[in-house]
Design a protein around this motif. Structure first.
Motif, PDB file in Angstrom:
ATOM      1  N   GLY A   1       7.039 -29.086  13.934  1.00 43.01           N
ATOM      2  CA  GLY A   1       7.385 -30.254  14.731  1.00 43.01           C
ATOM      3  C   GLY A   1       8.770 -30.767  14.419  1.00 43.01           C
ATOM      4  N   ILE A   2       9.108 -31.852  15.087  1.00 45.06           N
ATOM      5  CA  ILE A   2      10.426 -32.467  14.926  1.00 45.06           C
ATOM      6  C   ILE A   2      10.237 -33.815  14.242  1.00 45.06           C
ATOM      7  CG2 ILE A   2      12.487 -33.282  16.134  1.00 45.06           C
ATOM      8  CD1 ILE A   2      11.595 -31.332  18.440  1.00 45.06           C
ATOM      9  N   ALA A   3      10.549 -33.854  12.927  1.00 47.05           N
ATOM     10  CA  ALA A   3      10.324 -35.068  12.136  1.00 47.05           C
ATOM     11  C   ALA A   3      11.498 -36.030  12.223  1.00 47.05           C
ATOM     12  CB  ALA A   3      10.045 -34.694  10.675  1.00 47.05           C
ATOM     13  N   GLY A   4      12.622 -35.540  12.715  1.00 52.74           N
ATOM     14  CA  GLY A   4      13.782 -36.390  12.885  1.00 52.74           C
ATOM     15  C   GLY A   4      14.490 -36.692  11.556  1.00 52.74           C
ATOM     16  N   PRO A   5      15.481 -37.556  11.549  1.00 52.14           N
ATOM     17  CA  PRO A   5      15.895 -38.356  12.695  1.00 52.14           C
ATOM     18  C   PRO A   5      16.655 -37.562  13.761  1.00 52.14           C
ATOM     19  CG  PRO A   5      17.288 -38.810  10.802  1.00 52.14           C
ATOM     20  CD  PRO A   5      16.189 -37.917  10.319  1.00 52.14           C
ATOM     21  N   GLY A   6      17.237 -36.407  13.411  1.00 57.50           N
ATOM     22  CA  GLY A   6      17.942 -35.595  14.397  1.00 57.50           C
ATOM     23  C   GLY A   6      17.045 -34.532  14.989  1.00 57.50           C
ATOM     24  N   GLY A   7      17.597 -33.737  15.894  1.00 56.57           N
ATOM     25  CA  GLY A   7      16.896 -32.566  16.390  1.00 56.57           C
ATOM     26  C   GLY A   7      16.045 -32.780  17.617  1.00 56.57           C
ATOM     27  N   GLY A   8      15.967 -34.019  18.085  1.00 58.93           N
ATOM     28  CA  GLY A   8      15.148 -34.271  19.263  1.00 58.93           C
ATOM     29  C   GLY A   8      15.904 -34.033  20.559  1.00 58.93           C
ATOM     30  N   SER A   9      15.168 -33.888  21.652  1.00 62.78           N
ATOM     31  CA  SER A   9      15.760 -33.754  22.979  1.00 62.78           C
ATOM     32  C   SER A   9      14.822 -34.429  23.967  1.00 62.78           C
ATOM     33  CB  SER A   9      15.939 -32.273  23.337  1.00 62.78           C
ATOM     34  OG  SER A   9      14.664 -31.652  23.455  1.00 62.78           O
ATOM     35  N   LEU A  10      15.212 -34.508  25.211  1.00 63.64           N
ATOM     36  CA  LEU A  10      14.349 -35.127  26.225  1.00 63.64           C
ATOM     37  C   LEU A  10      13.020 -34.396  26.315  1.00 63.64           C
ATOM     38  CD1 LEU A  10      16.324 -36.270  29.402  1.00 63.64           C
ATOM     39  CD2 LEU A  10      14.637 -37.547  28.064  1.00 63.64           C
ATOM     40  N   GLU A  11      13.104 -33.075  26.363  1.00 66.69           N
ATOM     41  CA  GLU A  11      11.893 -32.259  26.518  1.00 66.69           C
ATOM     42  C   GLU A  11      11.082 -32.224  25.234  1.00 66.69           C
ATOM     43  OE1 GLU A  11      10.601 -27.673  27.573  1.00 66.69           O
ATOM     44  OE2 GLU A  11      12.669 -28.153  27.044  1.00 66.69           O
ATOM     45  N   LYS A  12      11.780 -32.187  24.102  1.00 73.43           N
ATOM     46  CA  LYS A  12      11.121 -32.109  22.793  1.00 73.43           C
ATOM     47  C   LYS A  12      11.643 -33.245  21.913  1.00 73.43           C
ATOM     48  CE  LYS A  12      10.248 -27.140  22.928  1.00 73.43           C
ATOM     49  NZ  LYS A  12      10.313 -25.862  22.198  1.00 73.43           N
ATOM     50  N   PRO A  13      11.049 -34.420  22.090  1.00 72.49           N
ATOM     51  CA  PRO A  13      11.554 -35.594  21.365  1.00 72.49           C
ATOM     52  C   PRO A  13      11.120 -35.581  19.896  1.00 72.49           C
ATOM     53  CG  PRO A  13       9.630 -36.181  22.648  1.00 72.49           C
ATOM     54  CD  PRO A  13       9.943 -34.750  22.982  1.00 72.49           C
ATOM     55  N   VAL A  14      11.807 -36.384  19.092  1.00 73.87           N
ATOM     56  CA  VAL A  14      11.369 -36.622  17.717  1.00 73.87           C
ATOM     57  C   VAL A  14       9.917 -37.105  17.749  1.00 73.87           C
ATOM     58  CG1 VAL A  14      11.678 -38.107  15.688  1.00 73.87           C
ATOM     59  CG2 VAL A  14      13.683 -37.103  16.825  1.00 73.87           C
ATOM     60  N   GLY A  15       9.098 -36.543  16.897  1.00 63.73           N
ATOM     61  CA  GLY A  15       7.681 -36.919  16.855  1.00 63.73           C
ATOM     62  C   GLY A  15       6.772 -35.914  17.533  1.00 63.73           C
ATOM     63  N   LEU A  16       7.368 -34.939  18.233  1.00 63.62           N
ATOM     64  CA  LEU A  16       6.549 -33.871  18.834  1.00 63.62           C
ATOM     65  C   LEU A  16       6.147 -32.871  17.751  1.00 63.62           C
ATOM     66  CD1 LEU A  16       5.401 -32.200  21.251  1.00 63.62           C
ATOM     67  CD2 LEU A  16       7.668 -31.119  21.403  1.00 63.62           C
ATOM     68  N   VAL A  17       4.853 -32.636  17.616  1.00 65.41           N
ATOM     69  CA  VAL A  17       4.369 -31.690  16.603  1.00 65.41           C
ATOM     70  C   VAL A  17       3.284 -30.807  17.219  1.00 65.41           C
ATOM     71  CG1 VAL A  17       3.405 -31.409  14.280  1.00 65.41           C
ATOM     72  CG2 VAL A  17       4.780 -33.434  14.804  1.00 65.41           C
ATOM     73  N   HIS A  18       3.423 -29.502  17.025  1.00 64.73           N
ATOM     74  CA  HIS A  18       2.392 -28.550  17.452  1.00 64.73           C
ATOM     75  C   HIS A  18       1.608 -28.073  16.231  1.00 64.73           C
ATOM     76  CE1 HIS A  18       3.372 -27.935  21.722  1.00 64.73           C
ATOM     77  NE2 HIS A  18       4.617 -28.199  21.358  1.00 64.73           N
ATOM     78  N   PHE A  19       0.294 -28.011  16.395  1.00 65.64           N
ATOM     79  CA  PHE A  19      -0.621 -27.586  15.336  1.00 65.64           C
ATOM     80  C   PHE A  19      -1.445 -26.403  15.843  1.00 65.64           C
ATOM     81  CE2 PHE A  19       0.049 -32.116  15.051  1.00 65.64           C
ATOM     82  CZ  PHE A  19       0.195 -32.370  13.701  1.00 65.64           C
ATOM     83  N   ALA A  20      -1.826 -25.538  14.919  1.00 68.45           N
ATOM     84  CA  ALA A  20      -2.806 -24.500  15.268  1.00 68.45           C
ATOM     85  C   ALA A  20      -3.686 -24.240  14.061  1.00 68.45           C
ATOM     86  CB  ALA A  20      -2.108 -23.222  15.715  1.00 68.45           C
ATOM     87  N   SER A  21      -4.942 -23.912  14.332  1.00 64.48           N
ATOM     88  CA  SER A  21      -5.812 -23.377  13.281  1.00 64.48           C
ATOM     89  C   SER A  21      -6.258 -21.999  13.735  1.00 64.48           C
ATOM     90  CB  SER A  21      -7.026 -24.281  13.042  1.00 64.48           C
ATOM     91  OG  SER A  21      -7.916 -24.205  14.143  1.00 64.48           O
ATOM     92  N   ALA A  22      -6.420 -21.109  12.768  1.00 65.49           N
ATOM     93  CA  ALA A  22      -6.826 -19.742  13.097  1.00 65.49           C
ATOM     94  C   ALA A  22      -7.919 -19.266  12.162  1.00 65.49           C
ATOM     95  CB  ALA A  22      -5.624 -18.785  13.016  1.00 65.49           C
ATOM     96  N   THR A  23      -8.918 -18.605  12.753  1.00 70.46           N
ATOM     97  CA  THR A  23      -9.915 -17.841  12.006  1.00 70.46           C
ATOM     98  C   THR A  23      -9.984 -16.475  12.682  1.00 70.46           C
ATOM     99  OG1 THR A  23     -11.805 -18.381  13.418  1.00 70.46           O
ATOM    100  CG2 THR A  23     -11.244 -19.987  11.702  1.00 70.46           C
ATOM    101  N   SER A  24     -10.777 -15.585  12.134  1.00 74.56           N
ATOM    102  CA  SER A  24     -10.899 -14.279  12.790  1.00 74.56           C
ATOM    103  C   SER A  24     -11.572 -14.428  14.149  1.00 74.56           C
ATOM    104  CB  SER A  24     -11.685 -13.318  11.904  1.00 74.56           C
ATOM    105  OG  SER A  24     -12.979 -13.841  11.667  1.00 74.56           O
ATOM    106  N   ALA A  25     -12.278 -15.551  14.348  1.00 74.67           N
ATOM    107  CA  ALA A  25     -13.005 -15.755  15.600  1.00 74.67           C
ATOM    108  C   ALA A  25     -12.183 -16.476  16.655  1.00 74.67           C
ATOM    109  CB  ALA A  25     -14.298 -16.545  15.341  1.00 74.67           C
ATOM    110  N   ALA A  26     -11.264 -17.335  16.232  1.00 72.38           N
ATOM    111  CA  ALA A  26     -10.648 -18.231  17.210  1.00 72.38           C
ATOM    112  C   ALA A  26      -9.331 -18.796  16.715  1.00 72.38           C
ATOM    113  CB  ALA A  26     -11.596 -19.401  17.499  1.00 72.38           C
ATOM    114  N   THR A  27      -8.444 -19.095  17.662  1.00 71.60           N
ATOM    115  CA  THR A  27      -7.242 -19.872  17.361  1.00 71.60           C
ATOM    116  C   THR A  27      -7.271 -21.127  18.222  1.00 71.60           C
ATOM    117  OG1 THR A  27      -5.986 -17.871  16.892  1.00 71.60           O
ATOM    118  CG2 THR A  27      -4.725 -19.877  17.283  1.00 71.60           C
TER     119      THR A  27
END
Lengths: 176, 176
Positions: A106-132
């Motif tokens: 994700g983007i923790a800032g304070p820099g690095g943000g944009s309109l499409e991907k603002p500061v505070g945007l975070v993507h998460f994933a969990s993975a097992t052999s069965a599912a993501t």
């Protein structure tokens, strides 16, 4: 005394107990949280029974080298994207002895943000052999520490959901 | 607001500034601190310019897989030993794009201690292409969180000493 807030720490204790009961191991792949998730979990005595390893993949090269994130995913979707989060979690699962892996980018800032991907945007994933599973959060520009801490909280949830997938042998993609 | 104490955080800011000025990158290899060193450094905005990656190698297998720690070192000296600390730091340097790597391996307790290796024993190493340094600390049985936090503080010192080795191209083994 601990440097982690009591609420988070209590949830980490619950998580270590749940993984211990299930005889399951976990791995972490962290970008914007920079090791906080692994650090919180290892604050719990006995966590060595459940944490196999953690990856702090801050640079794109680290994401590719250690987790097998594909250059095409990084160049076409960016490091902060659903696809990269999924590849990070799946790579951490593959490159460890863990049954459940979690990834945070994700983007923790304070820099690095944009309109499409603002500061505070975070993507998460969990993975097992069965599912993501994937989750996207937009915390807003609430401060770097606050974004990181909120991300740790979601990562704990994702690990518990991943553990449920693992114990059920269930298909999380269909359920998510 | 941050979950890290102000004193540690200020030192992390100084460290990020020093590495930025030297155009040097760092990597971490953490066992008993479980990601705390990387988490502290990445609390600093702009740390992405200096942190290449971090390894949280909690299990022996992770130390061998990710850092190339030798089975003979683990079986003959134990995971908490000077030799393993040195191999962890040198492995992190080799398995990254970093110029300076730091490694931490110790017994944070409450369990796992022995007469020879009591709770609070922590081995540290820093590695550059020029030198590997080692330090041993015996913090005593002051509490798991306290041992981990004291270890983070020493790790920051070792990184600064490693940076000095790197910028001098000096032989730290001879100087240590």
């Amino acid at each position: 005394m601990t440097m982690f807030h009591e609420g988070l720490l209590l949830r980490a204790y619950d998580l270590v107990a749940a993984f211990t009961d299930a005889n399951a191991k976990l791995a972490t792949a962290e970008s914007c949280t920079g090791g906080l998730v692994a650090a919180l979990i290892t604050e719990v005595p006995g966590s060595s029974a459940v944490l196999d390893r953690g990856f702090v993949t801050y640079s794109n090269r680290a994401k590719a080298d250690l987790l097998g994130v594909r250059d095409s995913a990084l160049s076409q979707h960016g490091a902060v994207s659903e696809l990269v989060a999924r590849q990070m979690a799946e790579g951490a699962l593959r490159s460890s002895t863990a049954d459940v892996a979690v990834a945070i980018t994700g983007i923790a800032g304070p820099g690095g943000g944009s309109l499409e991907k603002p500061v505070g945007l975070v993507h998460f994933a969990s993975a097992t052999s069965a599912a993501t599973r994937h989750r996207e959060m937009r915390f807003g520009d609430i401060g770097r520490s606050e974004i990181r801490e909120a991300s740790v909280s979601v990562a704990l949830e994702m690990l518990m959901e991943g553990l449920a997938d693992y114990t059920a042998g269930d298909d999380g993609d269909a359920a998510a």
